[in-house]
Design a protein around this motif. Sequence first.
Motif, PDB file in Angstrom:
ATOM      1  N   SER A 195      17.954 134.133   8.666  1.00 49.88           N
ATOM      2  CA  SER A 195      16.399 134.157   8.158  1.00 49.88           C
ATOM      3  C   SER A 195      15.587 133.552   9.538  1.00 49.88           C
ATOM      4  N   LEU A 196      15.462 133.254  10.738  1.00 48.63           N
ATOM      5  CA  LEU A 196      14.662 133.166  11.551  1.00 48.63           C
ATOM      6  C   LEU A 196      13.797 133.416  11.212  1.00 48.63           C
ATOM      7  N   LYS A 197      13.075 131.956  12.197  1.00 42.56           N
ATOM      8  CA  LYS A 197      11.510 132.221  11.976  1.00 42.56           C
ATOM      9  C   LYS A 197      11.256 132.334  13.160  1.00 42.56           C
ATOM     10  N   PRO A 198       9.613 132.424  13.338  1.00 40.76           N
ATOM     11  CA  PRO A 198       9.136 132.149  14.669  1.00 40.76           C
ATOM     12  C   PRO A 198       9.354 130.696  15.258  1.00 40.76           C
ATOM     13  N   GLU A 199       8.658 130.051  14.326  1.00 43.84           N
ATOM     14  CA  GLU A 199       9.086 128.448  14.942  1.00 43.84           C
ATOM     15  C   GLU A 199      10.901 127.804  15.187  1.00 43.84           C
ATOM     16  N   ASP A 200      11.140 128.522  15.078  1.00 48.24           N
ATOM     17  CA  ASP A 200      12.503 128.760  15.715  1.00 48.24           C
ATOM     18  C   ASP A 200      13.184 128.634  17.487  1.00 48.24           C
ATOM     19  N   THR A 201      11.849 129.014  17.677  1.00 45.83           N
ATOM     20  CA  THR A 201      12.508 129.404  19.163  1.00 45.83           C
ATOM     21  C   THR A 201      12.244 128.517  20.033  1.00 45.83           C
ATOM     22  N   ALA A 202      12.974 127.985  20.897  1.00 45.10           N
ATOM     23  CA  ALA A 202      13.236 126.675  21.784  1.00 45.10           C
ATOM     24  C   ALA A 202      14.454 127.831  22.240  1.00 45.10           C
ATOM     25  N   VAL A 203      14.789 126.773  23.486  1.00 47.03           N
ATOM     26  CA  VAL A 203      16.395 126.796  24.062  1.00 47.03           C
ATOM     27  C   VAL A 203      17.088 125.801  23.918  1.00 47.03           C
ATOM     28  N   TYR A 204      18.067 126.560  23.136  1.00 46.90           N
ATOM     29  CA  TYR A 204      19.049 125.419  22.639  1.00 46.90           C
ATOM     30  C   TYR A 204      20.410 125.356  23.070  1.00 46.90           C
ATOM     31  N   TYR A 205      20.671 124.086  23.348  1.00 48.43           N
ATOM     32  CA  TYR A 205      21.716 123.434  24.534  1.00 48.43           C
ATOM     33  C   TYR A 205      22.667 122.978  23.467  1.00 48.43           C
ATOM     34  N   CYS A 206      23.827 123.502  23.759  1.00 46.95           N
ATOM     35  CA  CYS A 206      25.347 122.776  23.394  1.00 46.95           C
ATOM     36  C   CYS A 206      25.247 121.349  23.516  1.00 46.95           C
ATOM     37  N   LEU A 207      26.579 120.499  22.403  1.00 52.59           N
ATOM     38  CA  LEU A 207      25.700 118.973  23.181  1.00 52.59           C
ATOM     39  C   LEU A 207      27.892 118.888  22.940  1.00 52.59           C
ATOM     40  N   VAL A 208      28.237 118.351  23.979  1.00 57.77           N
ATOM     41  CA  VAL A 208      29.969 117.815  23.221  1.00 57.77           C
ATOM     42  C   VAL A 208      30.044 116.586  23.291  1.00 57.77           C
TER      43      VAL A 208
END
Length: 115
Positions: A84-97
């Motif tokens: 259910s993605l929305k336009p406001e989910d637009t971003a660069v997504y970063y993985c963290l460990v």
Amino acid sequence: QVQLVESGGGSVQPGGSLRLSCAAPGSILTIKIMGWYRQAPGKQRELVARIISGGSPIYAESVKGRFTISRDNAKNTVTLQMNSLKPEDTAVYYCLVNDFRRDYWGPGTQVTVSS
């Protein structure tokens, strides 16, 4: 040098789904936290979801009920299922460990939600 490998970003229409995956190298022996953050243009990086070893997932309010995070401790991987993605989910997504000593960040993967 420790490198996280991210995959699964891309472009999708509103209401669509994407699945992000992140793999940490075996040289990270003990992982405390695995998670995902995102950064939209002009905004600060923010938590999307994370799992602490032995704990329950934590989600940003804006993604609760739409995103699901899971981790495979045997494979050192973390996955983010985004529905259910929305336009406001637009971003660069970063993985963290995090391995109890420091944070490791992935290079980032672009997610674009647009009609």
